[in-house]
Structure formats: C-alpha cells, structure tokens
Enzyme design. Structure first.
Site, PDB file in Angstrom:
ATOM      1  N   CYS A 232     -19.958  -6.387   2.238  1.00 11.19           N
ATOM      2  CA  CYS A 232     -19.276  -5.126   2.662  1.00 11.19           C
ATOM      3  C   CYS A 232     -18.098  -4.913   1.828  1.00 11.19           C
ATOM      4  CB  CYS A 232     -19.135  -4.765   3.925  1.00 11.19           C
ATOM      5  SG  CYS A 232     -18.773  -3.096   4.310  1.00 11.19           S
TER       6      CYS A 232
ATOM      7  N   ARG B  68     -19.758  -2.688  16.347  1.00  8.83           N
ATOM      8  CA  ARG B  68     -18.874  -3.856  16.156  1.00  8.83           C
ATOM      9  C   ARG B  68     -17.724  -3.970  16.828  1.00  8.83           C
ATOM     10  NH1 ARG B  68     -18.945  -4.718  10.558  1.00  8.83           N
ATOM     11  NH2 ARG B  68     -20.888  -5.257  10.759  1.00  8.83           N
TER      12      ARG B  68
ATOM     13  N   CYS C 112      -0.648   0.975  10.718  1.00  9.94           N
ATOM     14  CA  CYS C 112      -1.141  -0.042   9.864  1.00  9.94           C
ATOM     15  C   CYS C 112       0.023  -0.998   9.579  1.00  9.94           C
ATOM     16  CB  CYS C 112      -1.809   0.335   8.500  1.00  9.94           C
ATOM     17  SG  CYS C 112      -2.440  -0.983   7.413  1.00  9.94           S
TER      18      CYS C 112
ATOM     19  N   CYS D  44       0.955  -1.222   0.131  1.00  8.67           N
ATOM     20  CA  CYS D  44       0.009  -0.069  -0.038  1.00  8.67           C
ATOM     21  C   CYS D  44       0.902   1.238  -0.028  1.00  8.67           C
ATOM     22  CB  CYS D  44      -0.998  -0.026   1.317  1.00  8.67           C
ATOM     23  SG  CYS D  44      -1.934   1.436   1.187  1.00  8.67           S
TER      24      CYS D  44
ATOM     25  N   CYS E 180     -16.791  -9.417   4.576  1.00 10.98           N
ATOM     26  CA  CYS E 180     -16.117  -7.914   4.242  1.00 10.98           C
ATOM     27  C   CYS E 180     -15.096  -8.065   3.426  1.00 10.98           C
ATOM     28  CB  CYS E 180     -15.764  -7.259   5.631  1.00 10.98           C
ATOM     29  SG  CYS E 180     -17.178  -6.980   6.795  1.00 10.98           S
TER      30      CYS E 180
ATOM     31  N   CYS F  83     -20.790   2.243   6.775  1.00 12.55           N
ATOM     32  CA  CYS F  83     -19.799   1.618   7.931  1.00 12.55           C
ATOM     33  C   CYS F  83     -18.764   2.526   8.327  1.00 12.55           C
ATOM     34  CB  CYS F  83     -19.578   0.157   7.711  1.00 12.55           C
ATOM     35  SG  CYS F  83     -18.349  -0.575   8.988  1.00 12.55           S
TER      36      CYS F  83
END
Length: 409
Positions: free
Chosen positions: A142, A272, A72, A65, A109, A202
C-alpha cells in the site's frame, strides 16, 4: 440493550445505523462498555471470524513536509525531535519491509511525508514496490504519498501497488481547524483517484483532536459513503513540539466506544487499529481485537510501538489468530466486487501516525509553517486533560527505517 440488539442486527445485514444510534454508542456509560464490545464483536466475527491482519509501516521519507497538519510531528515548523531523512533507496526500503514480513505482516505500507509526490517520486516508489514484491512473494503493498495528480494512481497500480491510503482524518466541518494548506475535498478527490485506478482504497480518521461526538460520527458516515476497503482508526499521539501537544482527551474506554461505533457503521470493512493504540488503550488493547480485524506490527512512522513479539503474544492470548498470506481479508461479497481492482484483500491504513507514526493520520503527513496557536477546537480543551494521561508513553522512533538499528518487528 435494545440499542445494541438493533445495531447487531443492522451490522449482520450491512445496514447503516442512524446518526442517533451511532451517537448513542459514543454516549454509553463505562458500566455498559463490555456489553458494547460484545455486541460489536458479534458483527466483527460475522465478517472476519477471529482473524487479525498484520500490517507493517516503512517510512520512506521522514519529516521535511510543507503541510501544516496540526496533529503531525512531520509538519514544517514542528519542534518534535523526530528522525529526519530524505528518500530511502529501494534496496533499503525492501530490507526494512522484509523485517515486517518476517514478523508475520501480510501488507507493507510505504509512507512518505509531503503534500504529494512528483512524477519522479512516483518513479522512485515504483522501483521500491517492484523490489519489495520481487523479494517477498505474495506481499501486499500500500502506498501513502499524499495528494495524487492525474495519472499517478495508474502508474502506482502498474508498478504493482495493491492499495492507496489517504485518510479523511476529521469531519468536513472542522477540517479547516486542523489543516489549512489543503482541503477536505482534496483528500476525497485523492481517494476517488485511487479507486478509479483499481487500487484498494484505504481511508480513516484520527480521534482525540478535540472533536465532538458529532464530528466523529460525521467523518465515519462520510467514510461509509466513500466506501474504502479499509478504515484505519488512529488515536492522536500528542507529540511535544506540535500544536496539539496538550490534547490528552482520550481514555481506554473512550477509544473502545469509538472503535465499536466504527464497526457498527462499517460492518464488513477492514477496520484497522492504527497509531496511538499503545498510548491510549494501554492494557486494554486486547479488548480492541474484538472490534477491529487489523493492526500495525511494531513501530509507526515517527513513534515507537510495542515490540512485535508482544503484538503476536497479545493476539494469541486473546484467542485470535494471525491472518495467513493465502487468506482473503475482505468478505466474499466485497472481495468479488473488488476483483481486478488491485488486491482488495485488505486495505491499508497510514496517514500521520495511524499510518505510521505521526501523531495520528497519514497521507500528506504535513509539516508546514507551525501555527502560532493551536486550532480553536484544541484551545478549548488544552487545560482539560484526562486525569491520569500517560504522557510518558510517547516514544520517538529511533530504530528501523532510516537508522542503523534493527526494527522491533
């Protein structure tokens, strides 16, 4: 007790607490923790009964990424020894999703690291959504692909996506200390695009990054204003090889207070429990079920969760039940308002680790040039780790999607 009675009354009426009341929840002493859980539990049961929705993550593309999200493990420059692979084929992703559905997951997801999808990526994910829906009747899907460009949310909706996840992660005032390659406003815009396309929005947060109580209240109040159907709460997983590797600031008690505060501020929303629950709540995870109505089953994006069967046993032992596929997640007033807008039966939750298994968030699960030093907020607390921090509980995922090993769902 006057505070808690007031918060329960407001939660049952869907009335927003004051900032002072939300801050007071975070400041309650440990000896009053069970009172806080019991109070927030009344609000949770009013809107969701004793149901627990199960969600399952499939990491479509791991690592690689270009974003610099400090939390992350997939950020460019991350030295975390995570799995790295490019896009899974639709049939591979569908097979991975089937494992979660077989374990009781109602929602799948689909997460991919990166700043945001290209149009070709949207085509690829659309094919994956169609393959999953074809093989798993009634499953919700999702997507969590990062920042969206014009028209992409509509295309995902047309392909069968029910929801889109993009977390705010932290307060607007401190966002620049966590990420520099995109802005807080970029994230808000993507959530708005998803809502405009009729997708169930979400969006959640990551706790434990060195933020203050005021920062936590700021981001949760911002989420209330944004009005997503689902709010995932992630607890930072401090991966070695990331700028926040030394951020061990959470205790189980702190996590429970944060969850209670979120429930009081967002009483009728799917809250969640996402990434980091095993690491930071540990043996107190069952208490969190009195506050949240949704969890992830099995592993996350780049880290391992507890065994899927252990999740199911925990839910049953705590006196809760797994939400069935035919049950609408959201209370009727929210479900009716969302009619025609995707499958507003329950929100998503990814982003970073929350959404999956980064160190705690999702969406552009960043991975850009690693900063030479940790953010200022992190530096101040690096050497003030919580006594008894269990660094041994951070396990990099080596099974499931992108591997030859079976998942633990």
């Amino acid at each position: 007790m006057d505070l808690l009675n007031t918060l329960v009354d407001k939660g049952l009426r869907r009335e927003l607490p004051t900032r002072e009341e939300a801050l007071a929840v975070l400041a309650t002493p440990d000896e009053e923790l069970l009172d806080v859980v019991a109070a927030a539990g009344k609000v949770r049961r009013q809107w969701f009964g004793r149901r627990v929705k199960l969600n399952y993550l499939v990491n479509l593309k791991s690592g690689l990424c270009p974003e610099d999200c400090s939390y992350c493990s997939q950020r460019l420059g991350s030295k975390a020894e995570i799995l790295k692979y490019t896009w899974l084929k639709p049939d591979e992703a569908s097979k991975a999703a089937a494992a979660g559905v077989a374990g009781g997951a109602k929602r799948v997801c689909l997460v991919a690291s990166g700043r945001g999808p290209t149009d070709r990526d949207v085509d690829r994910v659309s094919q994956t959504i169609e393959a999953i829906k074809e093989q798993n009747e009634g499953v919700e899907v999702c997507a969590c692909l990062g920042l969206l460009s014009d028209g992409q949310a509509d295309r995902l909706r047309s392909a069968g996506a029910d929801a889109y996840n993009h977390n705010l992660n932290t307060s607007e005032g401190t966002y620049g200390e966590i990420t520099t390659t995109h802005t807080y406003a970029d994230r808000v815009d993507t959530v708005h695009q998803a809502q405009a396309a009729g997708l169930s929005a979400c969006s959640g947060l990551i706790a434990g990054m060195g933020e203050s109580d005021a920062d936590l209240v700021d981001v949760v109040f911002s989420l209330r204003e944004l009005d997503p159907d689902s709010v995932p709460v992630n607890f930072l997983i401090p991966f070695e090889g990331t700028p926040l590797a030394k951020e061990w600031n959470l205790t189980p008690q702190r996590c429970l207070r944060i969850l209670a505060m979120v429930r009081f501020v967002c009483p009728d929303v799917e809250v969640r429990l996402a990434g980091g629950r095993e690491v930071h709540l540990r043996s107190m995870q069952p208490l969190a079920l009195h506050l949240v109505n949704s969890i992830f089953l099995g592993d996350y994006l780049t880290s391992e969760g507890q065994a899927g069967q252990a999740d199911l046993d925990m839910i049953a032992d705590a006196g809760f039940e797994v939400e069935g596929a035919g049950t609408t997640t959201l209370p009727r007033h929210r479900a009716d308002a969302a009619a025609g807008c995707g499958s507003h039966s329950g929100g998503c939750a990814p982003e970073a680790e929350g959404c999956g298994s980064h160190s705690g968030g999702c969406a552009p699960c960043g991975e850009a040039p690693e900063a030479e030093t940790a953010p200022a907020a992190a530096q101040e607390t690096q050497d003030a780790q919580v006594p008894g921090a269990r660094t041994d509980l951070v396990a990099v995922r080596r099974r499931g999607a992108g591997t030859d090993l079976a998942p633990n769902a």
